[in-house]
Design a protein around this motif. Structure first.
Motif, PDB file in Angstrom:
ATOM      1  N   PRO A 114     -25.659 -85.096  45.630  1.00 30.51           N
ATOM      2  CA  PRO A 114     -25.032 -86.253  45.629  1.00 30.51           C
ATOM      3  C   PRO A 114     -25.600 -87.778  45.714  1.00 30.51           C
ATOM      4  CG  PRO A 114     -24.847 -85.132  47.699  1.00 30.51           C
ATOM      5  CD  PRO A 114     -25.643 -84.295  46.755  1.00 30.51           C
ATOM      6  N   THR A 115     -24.960 -88.829  45.394  1.00 28.54           N
ATOM      7  CA  THR A 115     -25.586 -90.153  45.544  1.00 28.54           C
ATOM      8  C   THR A 115     -25.936 -90.492  46.762  1.00 28.54           C
ATOM      9  OG1 THR A 115     -23.382 -91.093  45.106  1.00 28.54           O
ATOM     10  CG2 THR A 115     -24.926 -90.534  42.938  1.00 28.54           C
ATOM     11  N   ALA A 116     -24.623 -90.202  47.795  1.00 33.01           N
ATOM     12  CA  ALA A 116     -24.750 -90.681  49.045  1.00 33.01           C
ATOM     13  C   ALA A 116     -24.278 -89.651  50.126  1.00 33.01           C
ATOM     14  CB  ALA A 116     -23.908 -92.091  49.260  1.00 33.01           C
ATOM     15  N   VAL A 117     -24.390 -89.948  51.422  1.00 22.57           N
ATOM     16  CA  VAL A 117     -23.847 -89.020  52.155  1.00 22.57           C
ATOM     17  C   VAL A 117     -22.117 -89.242  52.585  1.00 22.57           C
ATOM     18  CG1 VAL A 117     -25.851 -88.494  53.327  1.00 22.57           C
ATOM     19  CG2 VAL A 117     -24.553 -90.262  54.137  1.00 22.57           C
ATOM     20  N   GLY A 118     -21.700 -90.179  52.209  1.00 21.63           N
ATOM     21  CA  GLY A 118     -20.550 -90.604  52.197  1.00 21.63           C
ATOM     22  C   GLY A 118     -19.752 -91.462  51.068  1.00 21.63           C
ATOM     23  N   LEU A 119     -18.536 -91.394  50.859  1.00 23.26           N
ATOM     24  CA  LEU A 119     -17.831 -92.177  49.763  1.00 23.26           C
ATOM     25  C   LEU A 119     -18.054 -93.664  49.829  1.00 23.26           C
ATOM     26  CD1 LEU A 119     -16.080 -92.395  47.363  1.00 23.26           C
ATOM     27  CD2 LEU A 119     -13.902 -92.207  48.674  1.00 23.26           C
ATOM     28  N   GLU A 120     -18.117 -94.212  50.955  1.00 23.31           N
ATOM     29  CA  GLU A 120     -18.413 -95.831  50.986  1.00 23.31           C
ATOM     30  C   GLU A 120     -19.700 -96.162  50.631  1.00 23.31           C
ATOM     31  OE1 GLU A 120     -18.361 -99.199  54.715  1.00 23.31           O
ATOM     32  OE2 GLU A 120     -17.361 -97.320  55.022  1.00 23.31           O
ATOM     33  N   GLY A 121     -20.863 -95.321  50.938  1.00 21.03           N
ATOM     34  CA  GLY A 121     -22.211 -95.682  50.464  1.00 21.03           C
ATOM     35  C   GLY A 121     -22.285 -95.423  48.875  1.00 21.03           C
ATOM     36  N   ALA A 122     -21.546 -94.290  48.405  1.00 16.32           N
ATOM     37  CA  ALA A 122     -21.455 -94.262  47.044  1.00 16.32           C
ATOM     38  C   ALA A 122     -20.974 -95.351  46.248  1.00 16.32           C
ATOM     39  CB  ALA A 122     -20.933 -92.681  46.787  1.00 16.32           C
ATOM     40  N   ILE A 123     -19.870 -95.784  46.630  1.00 17.58           N
ATOM     41  CA  ILE A 123     -19.308 -96.760  45.998  1.00 17.58           C
ATOM     42  C   ILE A 123     -20.120 -97.947  45.961  1.00 17.58           C
ATOM     43  CG2 ILE A 123     -17.136 -98.477  45.864  1.00 17.58           C
ATOM     44  CD1 ILE A 123     -15.418 -95.604  46.846  1.00 17.58           C
ATOM     45  N   GLU A 124     -20.569 -98.376  47.133  1.00 20.96           N
ATOM     46  CA  GLU A 124     -21.465 -99.497  47.228  1.00 20.96           C
ATOM     47  C   GLU A 124     -22.633 -99.415  46.302  1.00 20.96           C
ATOM     48  OE1 GLU A 124     -23.172-102.982  49.285  1.00 20.96           O
ATOM     49  OE2 GLU A 124     -21.062-102.146  48.829  1.00 20.96           O
ATOM     50  N   LEU A 125     -23.236 -98.214  46.205  1.00 17.68           N
ATOM     51  CA  LEU A 125     -24.218 -97.965  45.072  1.00 17.68           C
ATOM     52  C   LEU A 125     -23.817 -98.406  43.723  1.00 17.68           C
ATOM     53  CD1 LEU A 125     -26.026 -94.680  46.223  1.00 17.68           C
ATOM     54  CD2 LEU A 125     -27.068 -97.043  46.375  1.00 17.68           C
ATOM     55  N   ALA A 126     -22.772 -97.857  43.336  1.00 17.53           N
ATOM     56  CA  ALA A 126     -22.238 -98.327  42.046  1.00 17.53           C
ATOM     57  C   ALA A 126     -21.838 -99.925  41.933  1.00 17.53           C
ATOM     58  CB  ALA A 126     -20.840 -97.481  41.729  1.00 17.53           C
ATOM     59  N   ARG A 127     -21.337-100.333  43.007  1.00 17.45           N
ATOM     60  CA  ARG A 127     -21.097-102.001  43.013  1.00 17.45           C
ATOM     61  C   ARG A 127     -22.577-102.531  42.760  1.00 17.45           C
ATOM     62  NH1 ARG A 127     -21.522-105.995  46.101  1.00 17.45           N
ATOM     63  NH2 ARG A 127     -22.098-104.747  48.075  1.00 17.45           N
ATOM     64  N   LEU A 128     -23.333-102.277  43.651  1.00 17.27           N
ATOM     65  CA  LEU A 128     -24.672-102.920  43.587  1.00 17.27           C
ATOM     66  C   LEU A 128     -25.296-102.772  42.279  1.00 17.27           C
ATOM     67  CD1 LEU A 128     -26.195-101.959  47.112  1.00 17.27           C
ATOM     68  CD2 LEU A 128     -25.219-104.052  46.309  1.00 17.27           C
ATOM     69  N   ALA A 129     -25.130-101.595  41.604  1.00 12.10           N
ATOM     70  CA  ALA A 129     -25.892-101.436  40.241  1.00 12.10           C
ATOM     71  C   ALA A 129     -25.095-102.331  39.284  1.00 12.10           C
ATOM     72  CB  ALA A 129     -25.696 -99.995  39.977  1.00 12.10           C
ATOM     73  N   ARG A 130     -24.056-102.655  39.342  1.00  7.58           N
ATOM     74  CA  ARG A 130     -23.088-103.310  38.520  1.00  7.58           C
ATOM     75  C   ARG A 130     -23.485-104.675  38.910  1.00  7.58           C
ATOM     76  NH1 ARG A 130     -16.901-102.145  37.235  1.00  7.58           N
ATOM     77  NH2 ARG A 130     -17.775-100.253  36.467  1.00  7.58           N
ATOM     78  N   GLU A 131     -23.571-105.077  39.932  1.00  8.06           N
ATOM     79  CA  GLU A 131     -23.753-106.684  40.129  1.00  8.06           C
ATOM     80  C   GLU A 131     -25.425-106.927  39.663  1.00  8.06           C
ATOM     81  OE1 GLU A 131     -23.068-107.277  44.153  1.00  8.06           O
ATOM     82  OE2 GLU A 131     -20.810-107.103  44.143  1.00  8.06           O
ATOM     83  N   ALA A 132     -26.099-105.876  39.984  1.00  9.94           N
ATOM     84  CA  ALA A 132     -27.491-106.189  39.627  1.00  9.94           C
ATOM     85  C   ALA A 132     -27.757-106.092  38.130  1.00  9.94           C
ATOM     86  CB  ALA A 132     -28.627-105.263  40.309  1.00  9.94           C
ATOM     87  N   GLY A 133     -26.624-105.706  37.252  1.00 10.45           N
ATOM     88  CA  GLY A 133     -26.954-105.594  35.929  1.00 10.45           C
ATOM     89  C   GLY A 133     -27.872-104.494  35.384  1.00 10.45           C
ATOM     90  N   VAL A 134     -28.254-103.424  36.468  1.00 11.92           N
ATOM     91  CA  VAL A 134     -29.078-102.286  35.702  1.00 11.92           C
ATOM     92  C   VAL A 134     -28.355-101.119  35.561  1.00 11.92           C
ATOM     93  CG1 VAL A 134     -30.903-102.987  37.475  1.00 11.92           C
ATOM     94  CG2 VAL A 134     -29.228-101.444  38.407  1.00 11.92           C
ATOM     95  N   LYS A 135     -28.636-100.272  34.829  1.00 12.31           N
ATOM     96  CA  LYS A 135     -27.878 -99.118  34.190  1.00 12.31           C
ATOM     97  C   LYS A 135     -28.346 -98.249  35.202  1.00 12.31           C
ATOM     98  CE  LYS A 135     -27.047-100.989  30.163  1.00 12.31           C
ATOM     99  NZ  LYS A 135     -27.731-100.579  28.874  1.00 12.31           N
ATOM    100  N   SER A 136     -27.333 -97.096  35.367  1.00 12.73           N
ATOM    101  CA  SER A 136     -27.382 -96.058  36.124  1.00 12.73           C
ATOM    102  C   SER A 136     -26.852 -94.733  35.793  1.00 12.73           C
ATOM    103  CB  SER A 136     -26.315 -96.308  37.453  1.00 12.73           C
ATOM    104  OG  SER A 136     -24.976 -96.261  37.221  1.00 12.73           O
ATOM    105  N   GLY A 137     -27.266 -93.653  36.127  1.00 12.20           N
ATOM    106  CA  GLY A 137     -27.027 -92.279  35.682  1.00 12.20           C
ATOM    107  C   GLY A 137     -27.134 -91.429  36.618  1.00 12.20           C
ATOM    108  N   VAL A 138     -26.177 -90.354  36.611  1.00 12.65           N
ATOM    109  CA  VAL A 138     -26.153 -89.214  37.838  1.00 12.65           C
ATOM    110  C   VAL A 138     -26.144 -87.951  37.103  1.00 12.65           C
ATOM    111  CG1 VAL A 138     -24.577 -88.114  39.310  1.00 12.65           C
ATOM    112  CG2 VAL A 138     -24.849 -90.599  39.513  1.00 12.65           C
ATOM    113  N   VAL A 139     -27.389 -87.205  37.380  1.00 12.08           N
ATOM    114  CA  VAL A 139     -27.289 -85.846  36.759  1.00 12.08           C
ATOM    115  C   VAL A 139     -26.087 -85.064  36.968  1.00 12.08           C
ATOM    116  CG1 VAL A 139     -28.614 -83.621  36.727  1.00 12.08           C
ATOM    117  CG2 VAL A 139     -29.769 -85.636  37.507  1.00 12.08           C
ATOM    118  N   GLN A 140     -25.691 -84.521  35.729  1.00  5.49           N
ATOM    119  CA  GLN A 140     -24.230 -83.545  35.688  1.00  5.49           C
ATOM    120  C   GLN A 140     -24.611 -82.590  34.865  1.00  5.49           C
ATOM    121  OE1 GLN A 140     -20.679 -86.211  35.032  1.00  5.49           O
ATOM    122  NE2 GLN A 140     -20.905 -87.081  37.001  1.00  5.49           N
ATOM    123  N   ASP A 141     -25.605 -81.780  35.037  1.00  4.61           N
ATOM    124  CA  ASP A 141     -26.175 -80.908  34.034  1.00  4.61           C
ATOM    125  C   ASP A 141     -25.481 -79.780  33.489  1.00  4.61           C
ATOM    126  OD1 ASP A 141     -27.047 -78.465  36.183  1.00  4.61           O
ATOM    127  OD2 ASP A 141     -26.788 -80.523  37.102  1.00  4.61           O
TER     128      ASP A 141
END
Length: 383
Positions: A114-141
């Motif tokens: 998982p990307t974080a230990v809780g939903l709030e932190g996971a959503i915050e990561l997605a928001r930060l990536a979007r605001e920073a303009g960086v690409k993100s990917g999560v392994v869904q093998d």
């Protein structure tokens, strides 16, 4: 052809999954094939930088594979402007913090879940990536496993008619560590270190169900610790504070019902370690990691319940194997290729940090459902 070097910081490659699947079978495999052809005259050449806490282990891996770069200082690596991508496969408990650092440093991020230990932190990561303009990917093998690719082929071709239900069985016996060495690290069984089978596997089930059948709308789960005492890597007993088995029922938009059992305390009586049976009005299928078998409506036998007589036929023999029809590459490598093409060629890609947050949400709701003993709705999430 123009060769473009892509420097990838890989954190957690001394672990089983980080080393075997991501370093050896993905990044080093790309190097062995001459790089990744983007189709526009450019070939990406991945240059891994091994990152972790154990200097001797990193040095040994670098020497074994002829790699020049490794470091125990994540901050120093992230401060290096030549580093393009940060990948994380280290312990779950530290992932959120290190991904935030990578995003703040302007690195594209690719991560295990998982990307974080809780939903709030996971959503915050997605928001930060979007605001920073960086690409993100999560392994869904698991989406790229041959068995599930065959299953998707059946779904897309309308084989099932109206899909009714999904039944999943995952697991195997993980030795306690006393008289045989455990196949999984001890932190997997300590909740305080981010362990637990719900946290580990429910994110997988979320994306499998979401991608193949539709959005999960409710979860009803029972999580438990069947084996309360295990032995760590030093042979010392410890209390298993995390769940090692979970039994879940998931409702999916459109009326499909999925039931998935996950356990590290089950001895395998299946063809593969994970199998999904899909039943529909026109046919059924059983898909595993590599294989997939089907039974069409027109070829379905007519079993009759009679406990007084032994069965004179094999139910398994009444199913038909779905042919490969293509060559299947390693699923981890395939998703790495897709992510790199997304970053450097603008290819479509939707397995991002927001998709990863859905997996965290599923695990969080699964644990809450188990604790409260009730079915919970799954709200849609967005930034």
């Amino acid at each position: 052809m123009t060769r473009k070097t892509v420097r990838i910081a890989m954190n957690g490659v001394t672990g089983r999954m980080g080393y075997r699947q991501h370093l050896v079978r993905s990044i080093l495999a790309l190097r062995e094939q001459g790089g990744l052809d983007l189709g526009d005259g450019t070939v990406l050449w991945p240059e891994p930088i091994l990152v972790g806490r154990r200097e001797h282990a990193l040095k040994a891996l670098a020497e074994k594979h002829g790699l020049e770069h490794w470091s125990t200082d994540i901050d120093e690596v992230l401060d290096d402007d030549s580093v393009d991508i940060f990948f994380d496969a280290a312990m779950t408990s530290g992932r959120e913090e290190v991904l935030k650092k990578a995003i703040a440093a302007g690195k594209h991020v690719y991560t295990e879940k998982p990307t974080a230990v809780g939903l709030e932190g996971a959503i915050e990561l997605a928001r930060l990536a979007r605001e920073a303009g960086v690409k993100s990917g999560v392994v869904q093998d698991k989406l790229f496993l041959p068995g599930l690719l065959k299953l998707k082929r059946l779904i897309d071709g309308g084989f099932f008619g109206r899909i009714l239900s999904v039944r999943g069985e995952f697991g195997y016996w993980v030795f306690e560590g006393d008289w045989q060495e455990a196949q999984r690290p001890s932190w997997n069984y300590r909740a305080e270190d981010g362990g637990g089978i719900v946290v580990d596997m429910f994110p997988h089930w979320e994306y499998v169900l979401h991608e193949l059948f539709g959005r999960v709308t409710s979860v009803n789960a029972l999580a438990t610790t069947h084996v309360p005492t295990r032995w760590d890597e030093d042979g010392k007993p410890y209390a298993a504070t995390a769940d090692d088995s979970a039994y879940g029922i998931f409702e999916i938009e459109g009326g499909v019902v999925a039931q998935i059992n996950s356990s590290w305390d089950v001895r395998v009586n299946r063809d593969e370690l994970v199998e999904f049976q899909v039943d529909g009005t026109e046919g059924s299928a059983v898909a595993g990691l590599r294989n997939c078998r089907v039974q069409h409506r027109s070829a379905t036998p007519k079993p009759v319940w009679n406990p007084d007589l032994p069965a004179t036929y094999s139910f398994r023999d009444q199913w038909q194997e779905v042919p490969d029809n293509t060559e299947f590459d390693n699923g981890f490598k395939v998703q790495w290729e897709l992510f790199l093409k997304h970053v450097y060629a603008g290819a479509d890609y939707h397995w991002d940090l927001l998709a990863g947050a859905r997996g965290v949400q599923m695990a969080e709701l699964g644990l809450k459902s188990s604790a409260e003993g009730r079915r919970l709705d799954v709200p849609e999430i967005s930034l």
